[in-house]
Enzyme design. Structure first.
Site, mmCIF file in Angstrom:
data_model
loop_
_atom_site.group_PDB
_atom_site.id
_atom_site.type_symbol
_atom_site.label_atom_id
_atom_site.label_comp_id
_atom_site.label_asym_id
_atom_site.label_seq_id
_atom_site.Cartn_x
_atom_site.Cartn_y
_atom_site.Cartn_z
ATOM 1 C CE LYS A 12 -46.795 -135.453 -12.020
ATOM 2 N NZ LYS A 12 -47.970 -135.166 -13.540
ATOM 3 C CG PHE A 60 -48.720 -136.393 -23.079
ATOM 4 C CD1 PHE A 60 -48.340 -137.517 -22.276
ATOM 5 C CD2 PHE A 60 -49.934 -136.595 -23.357
ATOM 6 C CE1 PHE A 60 -49.225 -137.821 -21.740
ATOM 7 C CE2 PHE A 60 -51.230 -137.344 -23.151
ATOM 8 C CZ PHE A 60 -50.462 -138.312 -22.390
ATOM 9 N NE ARG A 105 -52.488 -132.893 -11.297
ATOM 10 C CZ ARG A 105 -52.555 -134.826 -11.446
ATOM 11 N NH1 ARG A 105 -54.041 -134.940 -11.957
ATOM 12 N NH2 ARG A 105 -51.341 -135.239 -11.746
ATOM 13 C CG ASN A 115 -50.073 -132.534 -13.739
ATOM 14 O OD1 ASN A 115 -48.867 -132.436 -13.438
ATOM 15 N ND2 ASN A 115 -50.981 -132.868 -14.167
ATOM 16 C CG HIS A 118 -47.758 -139.814 -10.267
ATOM 17 N ND1 HIS A 118 -48.501 -139.683 -11.440
ATOM 18 C CD2 HIS A 118 -47.758 -140.423 -8.907
ATOM 19 C CE1 HIS A 118 -48.850 -141.327 -11.281
ATOM 20 N NE2 HIS A 118 -48.366 -142.064 -10.258
HETATM 21 P P1 ADP Z 1 -53.443 -138.092 -14.469
HETATM 22 O O1 ADP Z 1 -51.586 -138.010 -14.036
HETATM 23 O O2 ADP Z 1 -54.291 -136.622 -13.404
HETATM 24 O O3 ADP Z 1 -53.217 -139.989 -13.374
HETATM 25 P P2 ADP Z 1 -53.016 -138.965 -16.906
HETATM 26 O O4 ADP Z 1 -51.640 -140.732 -16.301
HETATM 27 O O5 ADP Z 1 -53.909 -139.196 -17.667
HETATM 28 O O6 ADP Z 1 -53.512 -137.891 -15.660
HETATM 29 O O7 ADP Z 1 -51.042 -138.612 -17.231
HETATM 30 C C1 ADP Z 1 -50.029 -139.175 -17.431
HETATM 31 C C2 ADP Z 1 -49.426 -137.059 -16.429
HETATM 32 O O8 ADP Z 1 -49.151 -137.011 -18.659
HETATM 33 C C3 ADP Z 1 -50.420 -136.240 -16.499
HETATM 34 O O9 ADP Z 1 -50.403 -135.987 -15.111
HETATM 35 C C4 ADP Z 1 -49.309 -134.844 -17.440
HETATM 36 O O10 ADP Z 1 -48.485 -134.639 -16.552
HETATM 37 C C5 ADP Z 1 -49.136 -135.742 -18.184
HETATM 38 N N1 ADP Z 1 -50.353 -135.819 -19.641
HETATM 39 C C6 ADP Z 1 -51.568 -136.042 -19.843
HETATM 40 N N2 ADP Z 1 -52.309 -135.760 -20.441
HETATM 41 C C7 ADP Z 1 -51.173 -134.545 -21.418
HETATM 42 C C8 ADP Z 1 -51.230 -133.988 -22.520
HETATM 43 N N3 ADP Z 1 -52.456 -133.986 -23.297
HETATM 44 N N4 ADP Z 1 -50.551 -132.926 -22.961
HETATM 45 C C9 ADP Z 1 -49.594 -133.127 -21.725
HETATM 46 N N5 ADP Z 1 -49.036 -133.941 -21.170
HETATM 47 C C10 ADP Z 1 -50.444 -134.706 -20.943
HETATM 48 MG MG MG Z 2 -52.272 -141.202 -14.161
#
Ligand code: ADP
Ligand code: MG
Length: 136
Positions: A12, A60, A105, A115, A118
């Site tokens: 990212k 978000f 991460r 973070n 992805h």
């Molecule tokens: P992952 O990337 O671990 O699969 P998610 O699919 O739930 O997580 O979320 C996609 C992305 O959205 C996350 O990697 C993160 O960058 C962002 N994100 C998730 N939850 C939040 C939150 N509560 N506040 C801000 N950004 C968030």
């Molecule tokens: Mg996801």
């Protein structure tokens, strides 16, 4: 039994900005992933909105799409046995503060919204996400 899969990984903008791409790519290689496809791109907000459509009702969502389109990213097809699950394990929890020691991460993430990486969360989504970035 072998179960070769491909999963979509994205380095990212926050990680590219800090020039962490080679370190992160080496983490994948050292953990048995082959980088089968790779390209550096800068997507539009509209493309980010399409990619993260599953999150469109989340508070978000708008910030997330602005962020993913804010700078260059590296998208990769990572290949190995059980690539989808193993990549999720290597990445660690969504929130770097909750991610286990040694995960990407934990090592490189700044915050839940920055973070660094992805990874597809299921084999079905891996196929959809790989198609999104590597349409043939
Ligand atoms: P992952 O990337 O671990 O699969 P998610 O699919 O739930 O997580 O979320 C996609 C992305 O959205 C996350 O990697 C993160 O960058 C962002 N994100 C998730 N939850 C939040 C939150 N509560 N506040 C801000 N950004 C968030
Ligand atoms: Mg996801």
């Amino acid at each position: 039994m072998s179960n070769i899969e491909q999963t979509l990984s994205i380095i990212k903008p926050d990680a590219i900005e800090r020039n962490l791409q080679d370190k992160i790519k080496n983490e994948f290689k050292n953990n048995g992933f082959e980088i089968a496809k790779e390209k550096k791109i800068h997507i539009s907000k509209q493309e980010a909105e399409q990619f993260y459509k599953v999150h469109e009702t989340k508070p978000f969502y708008n910030d997330l799409c602005n962020y993913l389109s804010s700078g260059p990213i590296i998208v990769m097809a990572l290949q190995k046995n059980n690539a989808v699950l193993d990549n999720r394990k290597l990445m660690g929890a969504t929130n770097p503060k909750e991610a286990e020691e040694g995960t990407l991460r934990k090592k490189y993430g700044i915050s839940i919204d920055k973070n660094s990486v992805h990874g597809s969360d299921s084999l079905d989504n891996a196929k959809i996400e790989l198609e999104f970035f590597f349409k043939s």
